[in-house]
Design an enzyme around this catalytic site. Sequence first.
Site, mmCIF file in Angstrom:
data_model
loop_
_atom_site.group_PDB
_atom_site.id
_atom_site.type_symbol
_atom_site.label_atom_id
_atom_site.label_comp_id
_atom_site.label_asym_id
_atom_site.label_seq_id
_atom_site.Cartn_x
_atom_site.Cartn_y
_atom_site.Cartn_z
ATOM 1 N N ARG A 85 -8.645 4.285 -10.266
ATOM 2 C CA ARG A 85 -9.201 5.164 -11.288
ATOM 3 C C ARG A 85 -8.701 6.599 -11.128
ATOM 4 O O ARG A 85 -8.377 7.276 -12.107
ATOM 5 C CB ARG A 85 -10.731 5.126 -11.254
ATOM 6 N N ARG B 79 -12.290 -8.157 -7.895
ATOM 7 C CA ARG B 79 -13.369 -9.152 -7.828
ATOM 8 C C ARG B 79 -14.286 -9.082 -9.048
ATOM 9 O O ARG B 79 -14.851 -10.095 -9.476
ATOM 10 C CB ARG B 79 -14.203 -8.930 -6.564
ATOM 11 N N HIS C 65 2.011 7.575 0.599
ATOM 12 C CA HIS C 65 2.054 8.423 -0.608
ATOM 13 C C HIS C 65 2.617 9.816 -0.327
ATOM 14 O O HIS C 65 3.088 10.485 -1.233
ATOM 15 C CB HIS C 65 0.671 8.519 -1.272
ATOM 16 N N HIS D 42 1.502 9.501 7.811
ATOM 17 C CA HIS D 42 1.982 10.714 7.144
ATOM 18 C C HIS D 42 2.702 11.666 8.099
ATOM 19 O O HIS D 42 3.800 12.144 7.813
ATOM 20 C CB HIS D 42 0.810 11.471 6.497
#
Length: 484
Positions: free
Chosen positions: A22, A49, A177, A239
């Site tokens: 989201r 799920r 990321h 990272h």
Amino acid sequence: MTAPGETSAKLLLFGATGDLSRRMLLPSLYALHADGLVPDALQIIGTARSEMSDEEFRQMARDALEEYLPDDRKDADALASFPDRLSYQALDASTIEGFDVLAEKVGDTSGGLSIFLSTAPFLFEPTIKGLKSAGLAGDNVRIGLEKPLGNDLASSREINDAVAAVFPEDRIFRIDHYLGKETVQNLMALRFANMLFEPVWNAAHIEHVQITISETVGLEGRAGFYDDTGALRDMVQNHMLQLLALTAMEPPSDFDSTAIRDEKVKVLRALRPLQPDQSVRGQYGDGAVGGQSVGSYAQDLEDSSKTETFVALKAHVDNWRWQGVPFYLRTGKRLTERRSEIVVQFRCVPHNIFAQRGGQLQANTLVIRLQPEEYVRLLVMAKEPGLDGEKVTLREVPLDLSLSQAFAGKRRRIAYERLLLDLIEGDQTLFVRRDEVEAQWQWIDAIRAGWAESGEAPKSYPAGSWGPSAAIALTERDGVSWNE
């Protein structure tokens, strides 16, 4: 068959109803759609799920875009058309039965399928087996794996073995990321596109390097995961070691995935095992962040714990280029400010010709700031204006390159936009190879074994500070101060 480097016609998104989806994935996919960077025919199938119809998933996506997209990215036509790409199929990944229904929903994969897999570590193996059994792991399928990929070398190998049994390495995209951030990619441009830096990027000219990733937040709803993980495994293993590898690697022969990752893994394998006095663990106590009182880690967790929320390390890369140069790493939660940066401290010039006239020299410093601002700053010595012939006053002044200003006409991308596009297009350059992951875990596991042997609890530090005083001592006994 869709080969590496060819664009997939479909994207299968695991964890499609979760927080990462989201906040990051759906807004990133919308941005690629709005800017025409993905094919018009690309279909995006979400799975999780939760029971949900196609239309309910589309509405969830609309709500997420309304909440998380910046206002200047909200284009009415793009917002109206983007949900048309979306469909949804509920799946319990722990049982193999549901994968056939998922495969029916995905449909024909002859145009290529990219899978973004974000799941709990214990579900990796059954998910991979389910994908294979349902015919969703063929030669035209590539898979992106979101961390955590295990919590030590053994569990990481177990997950990687399960994936490798079905997907070859050239179709596995392990996601960090940080590698999708523009400033991280600019680190390579800075080093390898400018004659100014690479000739002095070595032990003869650099005294030390600092890498800091500091956060002001606490647990933010991740209490269970974080307490099982800690700062060393949450931030340093992935990272920070990737930033260290990009900073320290030799020039690759080409800007491609194999050449770049070959050089990174050499650095990771050259990391010297840490001595007991070269690491500091901390855990935040009561304090104040941004003028607001905050409680301790134990209060946030609602339990006592020996998990570290702060780590400082003194690392060395044992090769010719970096022999004797310390790399100081620190990361933590509830610190003074949010900051990610690499600081390269050069050595002083060998002779001060201004000393007789009072000129004091400071060594040049290069600061590469990744967040919250994005800039490259080189601190150089300059003479203050004045007519006093008997005295020369030197002062450190910044030469600034603000990336947001220099590229003001260019749209700033979030990391997942770059990484999702590269996954869909099959470019592995900004993804992590298995041998890199295992070299990282090998070094991290040795540190954790040393901590376990010592039995020492993390040192307390007040929230809103820069960590325990022992982290300051770690650098100051070498005559170095953290860049604050």
